[in-house]
Design an enzyme around this catalytic site. Sequence first.
Site, PDB file in Angstrom:
ATOM      1  N   GLY A 177      52.086  41.695  50.309  1.00 19.52           N
ATOM      2  CA  GLY A 177      51.118  40.601  50.167  1.00 19.52           C
ATOM      3  C   GLY A 177      49.723  41.141  49.929  1.00 19.52           C
ATOM      4  O   GLY A 177      48.739  40.430  50.089  1.00 19.52           O
ATOM      5  N   TYR A 181      48.236  41.593  44.104  1.00 20.24           N
ATOM      6  CA  TYR A 181      49.440  41.143  43.402  1.00 20.24           C
ATOM      7  C   TYR A 181      49.711  39.667  43.734  1.00 20.24           C
ATOM      8  O   TYR A 181      48.883  39.002  44.347  1.00 20.24           O
ATOM      9  CB  TYR A 181      50.607  42.082  43.719  1.00 20.24           C
ATOM     10  CG  TYR A 181      50.319  43.507  43.250  1.00 20.24           C
ATOM     11  CD1 TYR A 181      50.110  43.768  41.897  1.00 20.24           C
ATOM     12  CD2 TYR A 181      50.180  44.559  44.144  1.00 20.24           C
ATOM     13  CE1 TYR A 181      49.813  45.048  41.446  1.00 20.24           C
ATOM     14  CE2 TYR A 181      49.880  45.850  43.702  1.00 20.24           C
ATOM     15  CZ  TYR A 181      49.695  46.081  42.354  1.00 20.24           C
ATOM     16  OH  TYR A 181      49.381  47.347  41.908  1.00 20.24           O
TER      17      TYR A 181
END
Length: 362
Positions: A177, A181
């Site tokens: 996380g 991205y």
Amino acid sequence: MSTLSLLLPYNLGSLEIKNRVVMAPLTRRRAGTQDEPLPMHVNYYQQRSGAGLIITEASQISPFGKGYPNTPGIYSETQINAWRKICHAVHAKGGKIFLQLWHVGRYSHPDLLPGGSLPVAPSPLKVSGWINVGAEKKETVVPKELSKDEIKSILKDYQIASENALKAGFDGVEIHGANGYLIDQFLQDGSNHRSDEYGGHIENRSRFLFEVIGTICDIWESGRVGLRLSPSGTKMDMSDSNSIKHFSYIINQLNNYNLAYLHLLEPWFDVSHLANYANHVAVYYRPFYKGTLIASGGLNKDTATELIDNGMADLVAFGKAFISNPDLVRRFELNAPLNDWDVDTFYGGDERGFTDYPFLKT
Ligand SMILES: Cc1cc2nc3c(=O)[nH]c(=O)nc-3n(C[C@H](O)[C@H](O)[C@H](O)COP(=O)(O)O)c2cc1C
């Protein structure tokens, strides 16, 4: 505690790990033609199984989640079979290994995606710069804004990838996380301009993250699922109007999920000029998070020990030091000097700079 606190075993949910030293996820871009890990990867990970926990290089959950050449995936039988050999090799040495699950979102290029598809993102906002598509670099493109149906389909990809990780014999999975991205693109308001239930206030922007967690925890027990976040990270044009407030919300919510751990990444470079910079993210967020916290980014043996001794982290992860020191934990134990890393062989290539870093002579 003595400096040996790094070497003490730890109960990570239902998993006992032999020490507090984690190998951070490290993309090395050496996968085969079908984006499968190769025999040299078996050797590479086995060499590093002295770590309490290995987190693999980021691995795309589908061919549409890829953003660099030669990164491994976890969506085909060939890939599952190749990863299985790695899991066996690490387990044979008493190590534990989690697979990092990855979708790059907007940080990709049609040249890297099936059928020349556009990269996808919460909003049609381009990352500046150039993308390495193989032999050359190409300018980034404006990504396609994900529809709600497409979001569901990505959740399905997370589900299948998690099932595949289980089949391959991993001890758990880490949700990527961090670092700008796809999940991070949803979380931060600089990259998420949506007006539906996936955009706007942080409860909405974090919806995708919590849906991913929910999907994976239907397959894995939550104590085998970790999450990596990079609050204050500005890599890949990431920005947020109030990162401390928003990540505090997310991290508080994570307490409801009983995950294996939360893995926080320090900014890789000086961001102290940012008004909302949290000095030392692990220290800042420690009071919010009740579960196992992994600190990572720029640590050395002494600073890592200090974080553990002060209760600011439960585990500590090392990236570059693990690239160049397969026997890093033993070197810590013996107070031995570390090998330097060679930046030129970080990404791509063969065994050189991958499996040929020297071990201590015993
Ligand atoms: C070559 C290289 C590849 C990396 N690949 C990943 C990755 O796949 N996933 C990820 O979350 N972080 C990745 N990172 C970040 C590292 O996990 C780590 O957080 C970073 O190197 C800072 O830690 P260190 O100072 O101990 O090296 C990468 C870093 C490097 C240098």
